[in-house]
Design an enzyme around this catalytic site. Structure first.
Site, PDB file in Angstrom:
ATOM      1  N   ARG A  16      50.716  71.970 141.726  1.00 54.17           N
ATOM      2  CA  ARG A  16      51.794  71.278 142.428  1.00 54.17           C
ATOM      3  C   ARG A  16      51.465  69.789 142.474  1.00 54.17           C
ATOM      4  O   ARG A  16      50.324  69.389 142.261  1.00 54.17           O
ATOM      5  CB  ARG A  16      51.974  71.820 143.841  1.00 54.17           C
ATOM      6  N   ASN A  32      56.544  66.569 150.043  1.00 52.07           N
ATOM      7  CA  ASN A  32      55.477  67.150 150.858  1.00 52.07           C
ATOM      8  C   ASN A  32      54.239  66.285 150.751  1.00 52.07           C
ATOM      9  O   ASN A  32      53.727  66.056 149.653  1.00 52.07           O
ATOM     10  CB  ASN A  32      55.144  68.572 150.366  1.00 52.07           C
ATOM     11  N   GLU A  33      53.785  65.780 151.884  1.00 53.87           N
ATOM     12  CA  GLU A  33      52.519  65.043 151.936  1.00 53.87           C
ATOM     13  C   GLU A  33      52.385  64.040 150.790  1.00 53.87           C
ATOM     14  O   GLU A  33      51.485  64.166 149.945  1.00 53.87           O
ATOM     15  CB  GLU A  33      51.347  66.020 151.951  1.00 53.87           C
ATOM     16  N   GLU A  57      52.435  70.994 160.577  1.00 48.10           N
ATOM     17  CA  GLU A  57      51.551  72.022 160.007  1.00 48.10           C
ATOM     18  C   GLU A  57      50.189  71.971 160.673  1.00 48.10           C
ATOM     19  O   GLU A  57      49.609  70.901 160.819  1.00 48.10           O
ATOM     20  CB  GLU A  57      51.279  71.772 158.515  1.00 48.10           C
ATOM     21  N   TRP A  70      40.676  76.016 151.627  1.00 50.48           N
ATOM     22  CA  TRP A  70      40.378  74.975 150.644  1.00 50.48           C
ATOM     23  C   TRP A  70      39.119  74.180 150.956  1.00 50.48           C
ATOM     24  O   TRP A  70      38.843  73.185 150.311  1.00 50.48           O
ATOM     25  CB  TRP A  70      41.579  74.030 150.485  1.00 50.48           C
ATOM     26  N   GLU A 111      47.140  80.199 147.713  1.00 52.77           N
ATOM     27  CA  GLU A 111      46.901  80.086 149.156  1.00 52.77           C
ATOM     28  C   GLU A 111      46.909  81.427 149.872  1.00 52.77           C
ATOM     29  O   GLU A 111      47.139  81.501 151.081  1.00 52.77           O
ATOM     30  CB  GLU A 111      47.930  79.115 149.768  1.00 52.77           C
ATOM     31  N   LYS A 112      46.627  82.506 149.110  1.00 54.73           N
ATOM     32  CA  LYS A 112      46.713  83.837 149.738  1.00 54.73           C
ATOM     33  C   LYS A 112      45.622  84.080 150.765  1.00 54.73           C
ATOM     34  O   LYS A 112      45.750  84.967 151.601  1.00 54.73           O
ATOM     35  CB  LYS A 112      46.719  84.939 148.677  1.00 54.73           C
ATOM     36  N   PHE A 113      44.551  83.284 150.722  1.00 46.29           N
ATOM     37  CA  PHE A 113      43.499  83.473 151.725  1.00 46.29           C
ATOM     38  C   PHE A 113      43.583  82.460 152.859  1.00 46.29           C
ATOM     39  O   PHE A 113      42.657  82.297 153.637  1.00 46.29           O
ATOM     40  CB  PHE A 113      42.118  83.450 151.057  1.00 46.29           C
ATOM     41  N   HIS A 114      44.691  81.740 152.920  1.00 45.64           N
ATOM     42  CA  HIS A 114      44.945  80.806 154.025  1.00 45.64           C
ATOM     43  C   HIS A 114      45.605  81.591 155.148  1.00 45.64           C
ATOM     44  O   HIS A 114      46.544  82.352 154.919  1.00 45.64           O
ATOM     45  CB  HIS A 114      45.878  79.696 153.520  1.00 45.64           C
TER      46      HIS A 114
END
Ligand code: GLA
Ligand code: ZN
Length: 675
Positions: free
Chosen positions: A114, A152-153, A312, A320, A360-363
């Protein structure tokens, strides 16, 4: 006057990034049911949805988003709608590979992650304006719409691009800024190392060079990159404002993250209708709640003291960092309410439902992989109820005690190559000074060096290497008019072009500090110095020493050993009605605290003596009421004396309180103080 609060949101904001395109629509029904259960009031939608909304160039598929917004509306959830311009679709890159950004080393990034964007690219800009226009037309009048979330950011993961498009854009920017190549040569000091330019065409972005590049050119390139991002934001914002009047426009900042220092938020804070921020705990062994408080204070400050919104943070661990610990029980609520204490109008998360696939599945998320029979979900539901009980704090302002100067341009300049010591870290000094103020329970406003400081009894300048003449004059007037100033070493050295101020160091601050510095002598890694002062006390410094010559200032502490033995280490200058302290070495925490104790006494800001340092107390006030937030980050129960009349109502539990407020270990209490 643009709308500055999310339209139709009459509670504190509570919810998160909601990415339902990752799930079959049957899951959406469960999502809204759970949102109602948790008391979710707003979600951020569509931030990464460009490829779904415009599957081929000019062909749009809005059906799913129509159904989603209707569903959210039916369930009373307000929508913060993203413009999805942080990830253009794959077809766009196939047509416009030149819109992929290039690093200083000449590597062109690929699609597949991204934020791979050259923000100078005309093709990207046109496409971003296109999808933004379509969204504004279609949803500008949708009853669920509360807020626009642009991009975004900005600035992460790519803060600057070095491609040929950017080179051409940079030359135009330079011409607007300087008017002639001669003026650029002058500003950049190109007489040095024979770098002189004969025409704009000869000037490139500061790409990889064999050794140290021109510092003024590098500094200007950071300004150019920031300005380029801002041009992009403004284009989208103006489209949205034009087509959807009455809906405030934001973009999520990352104010205090040292990994994201590429945007001058003083400027950006004036460009958005509502300042919003993303904050994640950095687990580097330091007290995370102090870093959080600092980020929240900085965010409020770039909002000009007005309420802002935490868009957020995380319910538990992120994914991360090198190590991603889970939050401890109660920590998510303390984090959330600490942001609210410092001015946030709610607490939102990344993200609503934890992803099953992708990077980001482990976020962590509000609905974790384990579902609702989990600690995270129970704490989410409890937080929703807590925020609901605090709705009345909306619109009140956090009450500051003191100020700290902060300037992104100075950070950028300090990060350039070939300085007296690589061990000097301006951000570390800012963190340390902030921590001493936090431990004294002083709420800190951050201030631009050229802003009006007269409201603050104490102003701290941790490391302001780049100090303009105007800033120097501003600090002098501040002290003359009765302020107390504390300045740390390596401040006041260069001007806006990274050129050393004429005369002895610290050029811009000599007069206010009443001293000159003849030479620096940074210390080696294992070197420490001892400094001695009032009553024979002794403190410890490292990293930096220098040869200070008082010229009006009194010596309060002196070096007992090291390269500057026998010379002044900490000085105090009485000027006009005020006082300016100077600290010429990197003091350890206890030593810095001793100096700050003296400066706080000069300034008449006692803080809250006797209260343990990990019991955070912050006030918000407005015409509707005066609120005291007490957050106990310590493992011991605490008693917090109430301000004012000493009586009030605790809002999370609904009980009257008087005298001392008991705050159990790990808990938060919020009191509406009486009259
Ligand atoms: C940022 C981004 C989010 C998400 C989170 C994860 O803040 O805006 O999309 O990646 O980080 O912590
Ligand atoms: Zn580029």
């Amino acid at each position: 006057m643009p709308q500055t609060t999310p339209k139709g949101l009459h509670r504190l904001a509570f919810g998160g990034d909601y990415n339902p395109e990752q799930w079959p629509e049957s899951v959406w029904q469960e999502d809204v049911r759970l949102m109602r259960e948790a008391g979710v009031t707003m979600v951020s939608v569509g931030i990464f949805s460009w490829a779904l909304l415009e599957p081929e160039r000019g062909r749009y598929d809005f059906g799913w988003l129509d159904r989603l917004l209707d569903l959210l509306h039916e369930n009373g959830v307000r929508v913060d709608l993203g413009t999805p311009t942080v990830v253009p679709p794959a077809w766009f890159y196939r047509l416009h590979p030149e819109a992929l950004p290039v690093t200083a080393e000449g590597v062109r990034y690929s699609h597949g992650s991204r934020g791979a964007i050259c923000h100078s690219s005309p093709a990207y800009r046109a496409a971003a304006a296109g999808i933004t226009t379509e969204l504004a037309r279609r949803y500008g009048g949708h009853p669920a719409l509360a807020l626009w979330h642009v991009h975004n950011e900005y600035g992460v993961p790519v803060s600057a691009c070095y491609c040929d498009n950017c080179a051409a854009h940079f030359r135009r920017w330079l011409d607007r800024r300087y008017g002639s190549v001669e003026a650029v040569n002058e500003a950049w000091g190109t007489a040095f190392w024979g770098q002189r330019y004969g025409s704009y065409e000869e000037i490139d972005p500061p790409r990889a060079t064999p050794t140290a590049g021109n510092p003024a050119q590098r500094l200007d390139y950071r300004r150019f990159a920031d300005a380029t991002l801002l041009e992009n934001f403004r284009t989208e914002r103006d489209i949205l404002r034009g087509l959807a009047p009455g809906i405030p426009v934001t973009t999520n900042f990352m104010t205090a993250l040292s990994q994201c220092d590429s945007v001058d938020y003083w400027t950006w804070g004036r460009e958005v209708d509502l300042v919003t921020n993303d904050h994640y705990l950095i687990t580097d062994g330091r007290r995370t709640h102090v870093n959080l408080a600092m980020a929240a204070d900085l965010t409020r400050s770039v909002a000009g003291g007005a309420p802002w919104l935490l868009l957020e943070h995380s319910t538990s661990g992120v994914n991360w960092q090198a190590r991603n610990p889970a939050k401890r029980p109660g920590e998510m609520a303390r984090n959330s309410l600490a942001h609210v204490a410092r001015g946030s109008e709610g607490a939102m998360f990344f993200q609503w439902r934890q992803s099953q696939r992708g990077a980001e599945k482990f976020h962590s998320a509000m609905v974790p992989h384990g579902g609702t029979d989990t600690r995270i979900w129970r704490e989410v539901v409890a937080l929703g109820a807590g925020l609901d009980a605090l709705a009345e704090v909306r619109g009140t302002r956090t009450v500051p005690d003191v100020a700290m100067l902060w300037d992104w341009h100075s950070w950028w300049a300090q990060g350039l190559e070939w300085r007296p010591s690589e061990a000097h870290d301006a951000r570390e000094r800012a963190d340390s000074f902030y921590e001493t103020l936090y431990d004294r329970h002083l709420t800190v406003d951050f201030a631009h060096p050229e802003s009006d400081l007269s409201a603050y009894p104490l102003v701290v300048v941790p490391a302001l290497y780049l100090t303009t003449e105007a800033a120097g004059a501003n600090l002098r007037a501040y002290v003359e008019n009765g302020g107390t100033l504390v300045v740390s070493y390596f401040s006041g050295i260069v001007d806006e072009h990274d050129a050393v101020h004429p005369g002895a160091y610290p050029g811009a601050l000599r007069e206010v500090l009443g001293l000159t510095v003849e030479e620096w002598s940074p210390l080696l890694d294992d070197q420490r110095v001892r400094i001695t002062g009032p009553g024979g006390a002794s403190l410890t410094g490292d990293v930096w020493t220098e040869f200070v010559v008082p010229r009006g200032a009194e010596t309060v502490w002196s070096y007992a050993d090291g390269p500057a033995a026998g010379r002044p280490a900490v000085t105090r200058h009485r000027l006009g009605r005020g006082t300016a302290w100077y600290v010429s070495t990197r003091l350890d925490a206890a030593s810095l605290d001793a100096i700050m104790a003296a400066a706080c006494e000069d300034a008449g800001v006692p803080g809250r003596p006797g209260l343990p340092r990990d019991v955070e107390v912050v006030r918000r006030a407005g015409p509707g009421g005066h609120y005291l937030f007490a957050l106990n980050h310590s493992p011991e129960d605490a008693a917090v004396p109430l301000d004012g009349t000493g009586t009030g109502t605790e809002l999370l539990g609904g009980a009257p309180v008087s005298g001392e407020l008991t705050v159990p270990a790990g808990a938060v209490r919020v009191v509406r103080l009486d009259g």
